[in-house]
Design a protein around this motif. Structure first.
Motif, PDB file in Angstrom:
ATOM      1  N   GLY A  97       0.834  -1.195   0.000  1.00 12.47           N
ATOM      2  CA  GLY A  97       0.000   0.000   0.000  1.00 12.47           C
ATOM      3  C   GLY A  97       0.863   1.238   0.000  1.00 12.47           C
ATOM      4  N   THR A  98       0.257   2.370  -0.279  1.00 11.41           N
ATOM      5  CA  THR A  98       0.987   3.633  -0.233  1.00 11.41           C
ATOM      6  C   THR A  98       0.383   4.511   0.844  1.00 11.41           C
ATOM      7  N   ILE A  99       1.174   5.431   1.360  1.00 15.01           N
ATOM      8  CA  ILE A  99       0.859   6.065   2.632  1.00 15.01           C
ATOM      9  C   ILE A  99      -0.429   6.874   2.599  1.00 15.01           C
ATOM     10  N   GLU A 100      -0.746   7.498   1.471  1.00 15.19           N
ATOM     11  CA  GLU A 100      -1.966   8.305   1.424  1.00 15.19           C
ATOM     12  C   GLU A 100      -3.211   7.460   1.629  1.00 15.19           C
ATOM     13  N   LEU A 104      -2.796   5.146   9.671  1.00 15.63           N
ATOM     14  CA  LEU A 104      -1.654   5.155  10.577  1.00 15.63           C
ATOM     15  C   LEU A 104      -1.624   3.890  11.431  1.00 15.63           C
ATOM     16  N   ASP A 105      -2.798   3.343  11.730  1.00 11.96           N
ATOM     17  CA  ASP A 105      -2.837   2.082  12.477  1.00 11.96           C
ATOM     18  C   ASP A 105      -2.191   0.958  11.672  1.00 11.96           C
ATOM     19  N   ASP A 106      -2.419   0.947  10.350  1.00 12.39           N
ATOM     20  CA  ASP A 106      -1.781  -0.060   9.499  1.00 12.39           C
ATOM     21  C   ASP A 106      -0.261   0.079   9.546  1.00 12.39           C
ATOM     22  N   VAL A 107       0.215   1.308   9.457  1.00 12.23           N
ATOM     23  CA  VAL A 107       1.663   1.557   9.482  1.00 12.23           C
ATOM     24  C   VAL A 107       2.243   1.133  10.825  1.00 12.23           C
ATOM     25  N   ARG A 108       1.572   1.507  11.901  1.00  9.21           N
ATOM     26  CA  ARG A 108       2.065   1.136  13.235  1.00  9.21           C
ATOM     27  C   ARG A 108       2.078  -0.381  13.420  1.00  9.21           C
ATOM     28  N   MET A 111       5.119  -1.765  11.682  1.00 11.22           N
ATOM     29  CA  MET A 111       6.324  -1.488  12.468  1.00 11.22           C
ATOM     30  C   MET A 111       6.377  -2.366  13.714  1.00 11.22           C
ATOM     31  N   GLU A 112       5.226  -2.604  14.322  1.00 14.69           N
ATOM     32  CA  GLU A 112       5.177  -3.377  15.564  1.00 14.69           C
ATOM     33  C   GLU A 112       5.696  -4.794  15.342  1.00 14.69           C
ATOM     34  N   VAL A 113       5.229  -5.443  14.292  1.00  8.91           N
ATOM     35  CA  VAL A 113       5.639  -6.821  14.026  1.00  8.91           C
ATOM     36  C   VAL A 113       7.082  -6.884  13.532  1.00  8.91           C
ATOM     37  N   ASN A 114       7.391  -6.085  12.522  1.00 10.72           N
ATOM     38  CA  ASN A 114       8.666  -6.242  11.818  1.00 10.72           C
ATOM     39  C   ASN A 114       9.845  -5.575  12.510  1.00 10.72           C
ATOM     40  N   PHE A 115       9.594  -4.528  13.274  1.00  5.61           N
ATOM     41  CA  PHE A 115      10.695  -3.852  13.972  1.00  5.61           C
ATOM     42  C   PHE A 115      10.638  -4.053  15.476  1.00  5.61           C
ATOM     43  N   PHE A 116       9.570  -3.603  16.114  1.00  3.27           N
ATOM     44  CA  PHE A 116       9.529  -3.689  17.572  1.00  3.27           C
ATOM     45  C   PHE A 116       9.501  -5.140  18.056  1.00  3.27           C
ATOM     46  N   GLY A 117       8.947  -6.050  17.252  1.00  2.00           N
ATOM     47  CA  GLY A 117       9.016  -7.458  17.613  1.00  2.00           C
ATOM     48  C   GLY A 117      10.445  -7.955  17.681  1.00  2.00           C
ATOM     49  N   PHE A 150       5.201   1.054  -3.018  1.00  2.00           N
ATOM     50  CA  PHE A 150       4.036   0.429  -2.390  1.00  2.00           C
ATOM     51  C   PHE A 150       4.431  -0.465  -1.209  1.00  2.00           C
ATOM     52  N   ASN A 151       5.621  -0.250  -0.684  1.00  2.00           N
ATOM     53  CA  ASN A 151       6.091  -0.976   0.504  1.00  2.00           C
ATOM     54  C   ASN A 151       6.687  -0.010   1.517  1.00  2.00           C
ATOM     55  N   GLU A 152       6.143   1.208   1.599  1.00  2.00           N
ATOM     56  CA  GLU A 152       6.757   2.213   2.466  1.00  2.00           C
ATOM     57  C   GLU A 152       6.876   1.742   3.915  1.00  2.00           C
ATOM     58  N   ALA A 153       5.779   1.227   4.463  1.00  2.00           N
ATOM     59  CA  ALA A 153       5.799   0.835   5.874  1.00  2.00           C
ATOM     60  C   ALA A 153       6.693  -0.383   6.098  1.00  2.00           C
ATOM     61  N   TYR A 154       6.572  -1.379   5.215  1.00  2.00           N
ATOM     62  CA  TYR A 154       7.387  -2.589   5.362  1.00  2.00           C
ATOM     63  C   TYR A 154       8.872  -2.262   5.237  1.00  2.00           C
TER      64      TYR A 154
END
Length: 281
Positions: A97-100, A104-108, A111-117, A150-154
């Protein structure tokens, strides 16, 4: 308790994590194969039995976004095995997806799974790895080196993982802990399938981004048609577990090395931009 080396691997219900668990067991490790839903352990356990390593694979529940789950799992491992010699951070989740058009919940959540995990599990494991002179091996991605449409958050999460581990590595080395990141490219696993993408719906909702998204999806589907198998992508993880002095960064294929090299030699960013612009037109 055991004197055999013990490795904890996250996200082992399918894909690279499952293949890494089997590979580590075949290499003689006691494998703590963790997953958020242990009801999905059947495929791994059957494969372990077929490979003659069922006695080396123990399934435990661990949810990387739940610190209490992480702590409880590690306490069980130390109580039962007396040691932890390696951690393989593999659990993750893709996102398109793209940020627009992403909340923000999707982005968080990404981040929660891939980074903070990764941060949570690494932090909890470090005291035990200091005691054993152990290793941290983290499955990143070529998306942790090259930002992709289309992978900004990931990609942001994987970039964060790379920065975290690159910064931690020299510090961890002072207390005898090795750090390695493994960067796969396209892998034929359930990782992407688990996205459950409804492509027509995505395109219908993409608005002005629809032409670019169509081009990106077509290119991505072609790349996954020639993807590595999970076992091929997991092989460098096993090498990082068993080699005396593994490097900090390992790509899992010649393509991944070439792709990552584009970024690492691209001081002004133009080469990456030229490459990825072609994906969306």
């Amino acid at each position: 308790m055991t004197s055999e080396k013990t490795v904890l691997i996250t996200g082992t219900s399918s894909g690279i994590g499952l293949a890494a668990a089997l590979g580590a067991a075949r290499a003689g490790w006691t494998v703590i194969a963790t997953m958020r839903d242990t009801g999905k352990a059947g495929v791994l356990l059957r494969a372990a039995d077929e490979n003659g390593v069922a006695d080396r694979v123990q399934v435990k529940r661990l949810d990387v976004v739940d610190p209490e789950s992480v702590t409880a799992c590690l306490q069980e491992v130390i109580a039962e095995h007396g040691r932890l010699d390696a951690l393989v951070n593999n659990a993750g989740a893709a996102g398109v997806g793209t940020i627009e058009q992403s909340s923000l919940d999707d982005v968080r959540a990404t981040m929660e799974v891939n980074f903070f995990g990764v941060v949570t599990t690494t932090r909890a494991a470090l005291p035990h790895l200091r005691a054993s002179g152990g290793r941290i091996i983290t499955v990143s991605s070529v998306g942790g080196v090259v930002g992709q449409p289309f992978n900004e958050a990931y990609c942001a999460a994987k970039f964060a993982v790379e920065g975290f581990m690159e910064s931690l590595a020299p510090v961890a080395a002072t207390v005898g802990v090795g750090v390695t990141v493994v960067e796969p490219g396209a892998v034929a696993s359930e990782f992407v399938a688990n996205l459950g993408l409804d492509i027509p719906a995505l395109l219908a909702e993409a608005g002005p981004y629809a032409p670019a998204l169509q081009a990106y999806l077509s290119r991505t589907q072609d790349s996954f048609a020639n993807a590595q198998s999970p076992a091929e992508a997991a092989a460098p993880i096993i090498a990082a577990l068993t080699d005396e002095r593994p490097p900090f960064r390992i790509q899992t294929s010649p393509w991944a090395r070439e792709f990552s090299a584009t970024k690492l030699a691209d001081l002004d960013g133009s080469a990456v931009q030229d490459l990825t612009r072609a994906w969306v037109r």
